[in-house]
Design an enzyme around this catalytic site. Sequence first.
Site, PDB file in Angstrom:
ATOM      1  N   TYR A  80     115.401  99.954 128.880  1.00 10.40           N
ATOM      2  CA  TYR A  80     116.379  99.005 128.321  1.00 10.40           C
ATOM      3  C   TYR A  80     115.985  98.193 127.360  1.00 10.40           C
ATOM      4  CZ  TYR A  80     121.212  96.793 128.978  1.00 10.40           C
ATOM      5  OH  TYR A  80     122.219  96.005 128.615  1.00 10.40           O
ATOM      6  N   ALA A 116     130.786  98.816 139.196  1.00  8.48           N
ATOM      7  CA  ALA A 116     131.156  97.238 139.212  1.00  8.48           C
ATOM      8  C   ALA A 116     131.998  97.270 138.072  1.00  8.48           C
ATOM      9  CB  ALA A 116     129.986  96.447 139.495  1.00  8.48           C
ATOM     10  N   VAL A 117     131.671  97.485 136.898  1.00  6.68           N
ATOM     11  CA  VAL A 117     132.480  97.172 135.812  1.00  6.68           C
ATOM     12  C   VAL A 117     133.751  98.174 135.887  1.00  6.68           C
ATOM     13  CG1 VAL A 117     132.622  97.391 133.031  1.00  6.68           C
ATOM     14  CG2 VAL A 117     130.460  96.609 134.439  1.00  6.68           C
TER      15      VAL A 117
END
Lengths: 379, 379
Positions: free
Chosen positions: A67, A184-185
């Site tokens: 990332y 979660a999002v």
Amino acid sequence: MRPALCKERRWYHELSYASHGEPTDVLSFQTTSDDVNHDPTDENLVHVKMIHSPWNPADINTVQGTYPSPAKSLGIKDNLSAESLYFSDRWVAGSEGWGRITSDSKNLRKGSLVAIGTPGLGTLRSSLWIPESSLLVLSEEILGISGPAGCSLIQLGGTAFRMLSDFAPLQPGDVVVQNAGNSAVGLMASQIAASKGISMASVVRRGSRSQDEYDELVEYLLSKGKNSLVIAEEDLDDKESLRRFQAELKQISVSNELPKLALNAVGGASVKALIRSLENGGTLVTYGGMSAQPVVLGTPQLIFKDIRAVGYWHSRWMIQQSHEQKQEMVNILSKAVLDKSIECPPVKVFPLKNVEEALHWQSSQGSIRKKLIWDCQEI
Amino acid sequence: MRPALCKERRWYHELSYASHGEPTDVLSFQTTSDDVNHDPTDENLVHVKMIHSPWNPADINTVQGTYPSPAKSLGIKDNLSAESLYFSDRWVAGSEGWGRITSDSKNLRKGSLVAIGTPGLGTLRSSLWIPESSLLVLSEEILGISGPAGCSLIQLGGTAFRMLSDFAPLQPGDVVVQNAGNSAVGLMASQIAASKGISMASVVRRGSRSQDEYDELVEYLLSKGKNSLVIAEEDLDDKESLRRFQAELKQISVSNELPKLALNAVGGASVKALIRSLENGGTLVTYGGMSAQPVVLGTPQLIFKDIRAVGYWHSRWMIQQSHEQKQEMVNILSKAVLDKSIECPPVKVFPLKNVEEALHWQSSQGSIRKKLIWDCQEI
């Protein structure tokens, strides 16, 4: 050296890494006396003692090196004079969290609860010096209502909030479709949608779940997640079931239209179902790629169905927007937590020093997963 | 029945089809007396005798049934009272073309050269009744300067013009990248870009061309196409050559930046090279899918590189925009033809009745292809 630091001789600790790799291999708890480090001379820097910091998927990928660092790719180092912020020569993990201001500050009140509003600085640490402009003030009550879970509000809730705000002209009564409804999002997105009078339809993978486990997940997404419709990705394989799903989507929309917006955190086959669920002219927003499969768009979908595919990176938004815009979003999200229209996903808290235990717990969870939150205070 | 029609007993002819299929199988020349058909009573309808109509790839796909009818998918029938426009019960092929007004008209001058500005009505015919609002007035000189090729200006030039205007904030000195640089739209795009001071880099397939044929193609794209850079898709396979291409793209940009815009008419592997040539935040516009391969976007390209993928369907633009906006575009394109900053691609003209010969010629062309233009006047 700041006199205050010398008098109150403290121990500083962090979870950091010297090279990229699996967190279990490279992440370690470091502790040191905090007065041996840089003494910031910029008077706009304030000292924050961290309380909690979440362990988001992006944090894991950042440690793995897959990332990109927002600091690096968005040129944040130049602005923030990163050297003065770090007590450590290692990379500190974590990208958001909350803490309390413990130094005098020009514009902020000492003792205020603040969230770290600039991603990529490393938040899994006991304290840091940081520019005032990187801090977002939170209402004190939020800690009492949400507990440690609230520390992940800006990354999770913010991602969901912006995707529902910035990409399609949504009206109350509209319907939105998403995959990863149990992430979660995804959970924040369905709750935020509900608070705006928008219905959410979530596509989830049944995967290896038993029927009981799957039923439990659906019930959880409908009740706590406030979804209007939950469907298994595996049940959208054939044209007939897809048509039925489209009919249901239209039925839960006040204007009897398909969604203008689809949120994608998975990629691959799951995107196919999302695109087919979109109204002509609809937008697919990608914010994750859990399946490691790309987003495939047929030429007719682009040209004749006028589907638009874009990406959303919340770290970019947080770095590029003004402090006012970020604070405004935090105020809206905080208010939603305080009036209980959204509830942060369930969490389990581990102190930083229990890094091995925490990562082991995290990798051995069951069907409805909890988020790992680090307690940055304990030592 | 309009007296004018009865007095001047004419023969009406068209290329039309009763069912979808290969044009060679289903398209046929039909001729009839034009006074046996509908007599439009709407006084806004004017009579146009067609002169030329091009044979665009979309026209072929429409006959095949693989391209949606703009009339049908964009609800145009309701507005235009299609029944009164058609002399035939069959579908008439063709979607653009020019002709001359031969009836009295409220706002337009009898005898004016006009282009059919509403797609999907069928233009491969000797004449039609059409609302004034569907006609775009052309300067009389354009017929002399461009010859029959000019009849394809609105679809080809319009597609290229809009893609260069509506999707990225381009400035003189910028560079744009496209595949299918040797297609008719690709040729118009590179010329229009040049007329705006924008450099075009074209990726073309070498395919089965000999070195001589390939060199001839490159020379043609650089000179007549006004490209700044031409590269074979096959030469972009490895990372090193892609890096070299990116360096060249930056070099021909005044600001030393990669393109903000990429135009895609191919799909598949060719899109990969385009996306990698884009600046962060760049837009990929898809207007065709010659390879029959989809557009594949990696999740990191969407999220971290902030690439946006959209489609462009010129027929949609032509139907959704106001008459003023369409006429304005035609004026700009016409001016560019008149001052020779753009030149329509080479063509060969066949009368409608020679449909078999024309389609056979069209399918047996060599490396630098000519566009087939139908002469709608001859009988």
